[in-house]
Enzyme design. Structure first.
Site, PDB file in Angstrom:
ATOM      1  N   LYS A 120     -12.057  10.571   8.782  1.00 33.57           N
ATOM      2  CA  LYS A 120     -11.118  10.384   8.180  1.00 33.57           C
ATOM      3  C   LYS A 120     -10.979  11.433   6.765  1.00 33.57           C
ATOM      4  O   LYS A 120      -9.592  11.948   6.730  1.00 33.57           O
ATOM      5  CB  LYS A 120     -10.997   8.963   7.206  1.00 33.57           C
ATOM      6  CG  LYS A 120      -9.802   8.546   6.696  1.00 33.57           C
ATOM      7  CD  LYS A 120     -10.088   7.680   5.374  1.00 33.57           C
ATOM      8  CE  LYS A 120     -10.592   8.560   4.319  1.00 33.57           C
ATOM      9  NZ  LYS A 120     -10.701   7.609   2.946  1.00 33.57           N
ATOM     10  N   ASP A 138      -7.251   5.285   7.606  1.00 32.76           N
ATOM     11  CA  ASP A 138      -8.250   4.568   6.539  1.00 32.76           C
ATOM     12  C   ASP A 138      -7.791   2.966   6.757  1.00 32.76           C
ATOM     13  O   ASP A 138      -7.122   2.774   7.745  1.00 32.76           O
ATOM     14  CB  ASP A 138      -7.643   5.197   5.196  1.00 32.76           C
ATOM     15  CG  ASP A 138      -6.377   4.651   5.006  1.00 32.76           C
ATOM     16  OD1 ASP A 138      -5.393   4.101   5.900  1.00 32.76           O
ATOM     17  OD2 ASP A 138      -5.848   5.274   3.822  1.00 32.76           O
TER      18      ASP A 138
END
Ligand code: SF4
Length: 211
Positions: A120, A138
């Site tokens: 991420k 996320d």
């Protein structure tokens, strides 16, 4: 599974967030990388409240690599997990100095070798820092994508693949930002604003829970 048309999704999100940009404050890719690492399990506002001082004391990889851990911990102490985060940002700065000539690498493979940097974080740095096509997944992106029927998975890597198929490649970075903002400010985990949502006709969550 009902999947909203990509053009409608992007058009409506662009209308909702016309001047979108990251909520994190940063002025170069090094600061962006550090800010994203610090943002794990805390808000961007909290990160912004410590990074001004952090970046003025340690403005580049070399100086952060040579910082004493206690000094860094003191500077970011208001953040959750601050000891681990201090350790990671010092360690990743050391690697930037030793392996990448003081620069943040601009590819996924190298970014993933940095301590504290997962997929991420790497994807945020690639898209926001380098303007490369990447979709970071996320908690907001994950929740919104599932509610809207863009993915069936709970696995961030699989969600990333599903979103890569759904969005045109040149929109990946923008789509990430739009979905994050939509999840943060409109389609919240608790009490999403479904009655005013332009997607409630297509939304699986709305159909299952509120109609
Ligand atoms: Fe989120 Fe509600 Fe909109 Fe569905 S209808 S996307 S749950 S705000």
């Amino acid at each position: 599974m009902s999947v909203i048309k990509v053009n409608k999704l992007l058009d409506e999100l662009n209308k909702m967030f016309p001047d979108i940009k990251s909520d994190l404050n940063y002025s170069n890719t090094f600061e962006l990388l550090i800010a994203v690492v610090l943002s794990a399990q805390t808000t961007d506002q909290r990160v912004n409240s410590v990074t001004r001082k952090l970046f003025s004391r340690f403005p580049d990889p070399y100086r952060l690599a040579n910082a004493r851990q206690m000094e860094v911990e003191e500077t970011i102490a208001s953040l959750g997990l601050f000891r681990t985060k201090a350790e990671n940002i010092i360690a990743l700065s050391k690697r930037l100095v030793s392996t990448y000539k003081n620069e943040v690498p601009d590819n996924l493979e190298d970014l993933l070798t940095l301590p504290g940097v997962g997929r991420k974080t790497a994807n945020v740095v690639l898209s926001e820092g380098f303007g490369k096509p990447a979709i970071a997944v996320d908690t907001h992106v994950s929740r919104v994508s599932k509610r809207l029927g863009l993915t069936k998975s709970d696995n961030p890597d699989k969600i990333e693949l599903d979103l890569q198929e759904y969005f045109p490649k040149d929109k990946w970075g923008k789509a990430h930002l739009l979905l994050v903002h939509f999840g943060r400010y409109h389609c919240k985990a608790q009490n999403p604003q479904c009655s005013t949502c332009p997607f409630n006709e297509e939304c699986l969550y709305y159909k299952q829970n509120l109609t």
